[in-house]
Scaffold this motif. Structure first.
Motif: not given
Lengths: 167, 257
Positions: B141, B144, B187, B194-195, B197-198, B247-248, B251, B254-257
């Motif tokens: 939430w 969201m 962040y 991540e979601i 941002l996406a 993103l830059v 960066k 950023l969490i890498i999954n």
């Protein structure tokens, strides 16, 4: 619990369908049907995917439901099929995969000196691109299928007086 | 059925009608079919070539050898499903009710000049839509609400810039950058960042030209289909540029999954 999950999924898909549809100025009378189709299509995909079917095939079935649904409902509001099914398909566009394409591209460029990381992001870039393109193509193609099968009906959805046709 | 309208005036109406339909995002086969239907109503045979920026059409009178050709530019209009539905209905109306050309023009102008949905209403709906998109991808939430505010900011900017007639590539880059920058605040918190941002830029995705392009290709109008897809992909590229700027900037987090 599974049924609640499906309903939640359907609800949010309906909201997303209405909102993304609103950008493209649809007729107001079409909104309830767009919501219904978006919910049905996305819930169908959600069900299939939770039974372990891959996202491309599941999207294709979702697209088919939306396509046939828009053929059936289009007659009621005198809207062409595309007016109903394009907004309904929008919530199914695989945004997360599309995001990962951009993400992996950036990370690939940032890790040029590191072969292991570079290969990993390279692979990530291509697998996500393939999924995104396949899903979008299958969605649009499967929703268009009913037009080919029921051409006569699909072409006269916006016709108001069918009495003249039968007379 | 044929009244005393000249071939030239019929051609002018059909050219204007077809160009408007192509401009507001109707797939090619429907435009061609509707134009032919109107031509049929006036007892003429219509043949059309559709390109990305122009339409060439030739009208031939059924019982004589009179021919008239017309070339028309396709205007760059905002996508409108309302126009799509109403103009398709207009073609059937002309066909079924033997409308005169003057009546057809009157109805056409009424449809084209009808006000579109209020932009504030659209803004709020788009905000909710993108927030639900975030939920569909598994966001919580808190994400969201972040996506909601990011989308409202970006969409408001887009509407204002479109009103000032900025270049649409610039609009897409700026809006994608601002929206994702707003969403990158996720962040700072413990959430599904991540979601967030996406999904924050997804309201910009040109879904209608993308799907229309595929429909055109499937129906055999490969040329216009590809043109639409290329145009849509250019916009997607602009979104990617805007998003990569963010993103830059962030960066390291950023969490890498």
């Amino acid at each position: 619990m599974f049924i609640t999950d499906i309903l939640i999924d359907a609800f949010f898909a309906a909201v997303a369908g209405i909102g993304f549809g609103a950008i493209s100025d649809p007729p107001l009378k079409a909104f309830p049907y767009i919501a219904l189709l978006a919910a049905a299509g996305h819930a169908c995909r959600f069900c299939l995917m939770s039974y372990g079917i891959d996202i491309a095939t599941a999207s294709m079935f979702g697209g088919l439901i939306i396509g046939f649904g828009s053929l059936w409902l289009g007659k009621r509001v005198h809207c062409p099929m595309t007016v109903l099914y394009i907004p309904a398909l929008l919530p199914m566009i695989p945004g997360k995969f599309a995001y990962r394409i951009v993400f992996s591209l950036i990370m690939f460029l940032q890790n040029m000196d590191n072969p292991t990381e570079r290969t990993r992001y390279f692979e990530m870039f291509f697998s996500n691109s393939i999924v995104t393109l396949t899903v979008i193509f299958l969605l649009a193609a499967s929703a268009t299928l009913p037009i080919f099968i029921f051409q006569k009906r699909a072409f006269s959805l916006t016709r108001h007086n069918n009495k003249q046709l039968s007379a | 059925m044929r009244r005393d309208e000249s071939l030239q005036s019929i051609a002018k109406f059909i050219a204007e009608y077809a160009a408007h339909m192509m401009g507001c995002g109707v797939h090619t086969s429907r435009v061609v079919r509707s134009a032919k239907r109107i031509g049929d109503a006036y007892e003429t045979d219509v043949n059309i070539s559709v390109f990305q920026r122009n339409i060439i059409l030739t009208l031939k009178e059924n019982n004589s050898d009179k021919i008239h050709s017309e070339v028309v530019d396709i205007p760059a209009l905002p996508i409108s499903f309302e126009h799509n539905a109403e103009l398709s209905a207009l073609s059937w109306n002309i066909y079924d009710n033997n409308l005169s050309l003057a009546d057809a023009w009157k109805l056409y102008n009424k449809i084209v000049n009808a006000p579109s949905i209020d932009s504030l209403f659209v803004l709020i709906l788009v905000g909710f839509a993108n927030a639900s998109f975030c939920k569909l991808f598994g966001g919580d939430w808190f994400s969201m609400t972040i996506v909601f505010s990011a989308t409202i900011t970006g969409m408001f900017l887009k509407q204002q810039m479109q009103r000032k007639h900025f270049n649409h590539y610039i609009i897409f880059i700026v809006c994608a950058f601002i929206a994702s920058l707003c969403a990158s605040t996720a962040y700072l918190f413990d959430t599904t960042s991540e979601i967030a941002l996406a999904t924050s830029v997804l309201y910009l995705v040109p879904g209608v030209p993308l799907i229309n392009g595929v429909i055109d290709i499937v129906e055999g109008y490969t040329l216009t289909g590809f043109a639409r897809l290329v145009n849509a992909l250019m916009l997607v590229l602009c979104i990617a540029i805007g998003l990569s700027l963010t993103l830059v900037l962030v960066k390291d987090n950023l969490i890498i999954n």
